[in-house]
Motif scaffolding. Sequence first.
Motif, mmCIF file in Angstrom:
data_model
loop_
_atom_site.group_PDB
_atom_site.id
_atom_site.type_symbol
_atom_site.label_atom_id
_atom_site.label_comp_id
_atom_site.label_asym_id
_atom_site.label_seq_id
_atom_site.Cartn_x
_atom_site.Cartn_y
_atom_site.Cartn_z
ATOM 1 N N VAL A 211 0.841 -1.199 0.000
ATOM 2 C CA VAL A 211 0.000 0.000 0.000
ATOM 3 C C VAL A 211 0.875 1.247 0.000
ATOM 4 N N VAL A 212 1.912 1.254 0.824
ATOM 5 C CA VAL A 212 2.838 2.396 0.865
ATOM 6 C C VAL A 212 3.490 2.586 -0.500
ATOM 7 N N LEU B 228 -4.892 8.416 1.427
ATOM 8 C CA LEU B 228 -4.649 9.162 2.674
ATOM 9 C C LEU B 228 -5.957 9.523 3.363
ATOM 10 N N ALA B 229 -6.961 9.928 2.602
ATOM 11 C CA ALA B 229 -8.258 10.284 3.199
ATOM 12 C C ALA B 229 -8.888 9.077 3.896
ATOM 13 N N PHE B 230 -8.825 7.916 3.254
ATOM 14 C CA PHE B 230 -9.367 6.700 3.864
ATOM 15 C C PHE B 230 -8.625 6.363 5.155
ATOM 16 N N LEU B 231 -7.296 6.397 5.105
ATOM 17 C CA LEU B 231 -6.511 6.054 6.291
ATOM 18 C C LEU B 231 -6.706 7.075 7.405
ATOM 19 N N GLU B 232 -6.891 8.330 7.054
ATOM 20 C CA GLU B 232 -7.169 9.357 8.068
ATOM 21 C C GLU B 232 -8.499 9.066 8.756
ATOM 22 N N GLU B 233 -9.499 8.730 7.959
ATOM 23 C CA GLU B 233 -10.808 8.395 8.518
ATOM 24 C C GLU B 233 -10.692 7.227 9.490
ATOM 25 N N GLN B 234 -9.935 6.217 9.108
ATOM 26 C CA GLN B 234 -9.744 5.056 9.971
ATOM 27 C C GLN B 234 -8.957 5.437 11.229
ATOM 28 N N LEU C 142 -7.548 0.243 18.242
ATOM 29 C CA LEU C 142 -6.172 -0.114 18.568
ATOM 30 C C LEU C 142 -5.442 -0.867 17.457
ATOM 31 N N GLY C 143 -5.928 -1.968 16.984
ATOM 32 C CA GLY C 143 -5.237 -2.737 15.945
ATOM 33 C C GLY C 143 -5.096 -1.959 14.647
ATOM 34 N N VAL C 144 -6.113 -1.176 14.321
ATOM 35 C CA VAL C 144 -6.093 -0.349 13.110
ATOM 36 C C VAL C 144 -4.997 0.702 13.230
ATOM 37 N N ASP C 145 -4.964 1.403 14.362
ATOM 38 C CA ASP C 145 -3.942 2.426 14.574
ATOM 39 C C ASP C 145 -2.540 1.826 14.487
ATOM 40 N N GLU C 146 -2.368 0.657 15.045
ATOM 41 C CA GLU C 146 -1.053 0.007 15.033
ATOM 42 C C GLU C 146 -0.583 -0.247 13.604
ATOM 43 N N SER D 67 2.990 0.322 9.899
ATOM 44 C CA SER D 67 3.227 -0.230 8.566
ATOM 45 C C SER D 67 2.829 0.692 7.428
ATOM 46 N N PHE D 68 2.288 1.847 7.737
ATOM 47 C CA PHE D 68 2.082 2.840 6.680
ATOM 48 C C PHE D 68 2.969 4.054 6.961
#
Length: 114
Positions: free
Chosen positions: A37-38, A59-65, A71-75, A80-81
């Motif tokens: 993804v990166v 970036l917009a999708f990942l910001e929303e998430q 917790l697992g999502v933020d990690e 890894s991004f």
Amino acid sequence: MQLVSDLVAHLPEFRDVYEKHVFHQGGVLPHVFFWDVVQDTVRSFLGEGPSAADWRRTLAFLEEQSCRGVLGVDEVIVTSFLGDLPSPHEPGHAIVHQLPPVMAARFVRIRPRG
């Protein structure tokens, strides 16, 4: 992991990468998947990935998430991004100046020197 499924549903340009991971690994390891993804996001930012998902949408999708605070999502997003974005001496590093607010704050915490 739900983050990977949601990303592929929101940005179908990542479906091929997803399917390759499933084929080769029998599933998707989020941290490994996010390396691709990166790479695709940086290629899009540099204008080198015509078939890659638009970097702004990624970036917009990942910001929303990130704003959800799961917790697992933020990690995965942080480690890894954000952690794998180009270093200051690498092509595409300027993408870090385009990070939305939540991800930008997390990026500065993990990589204060860029």
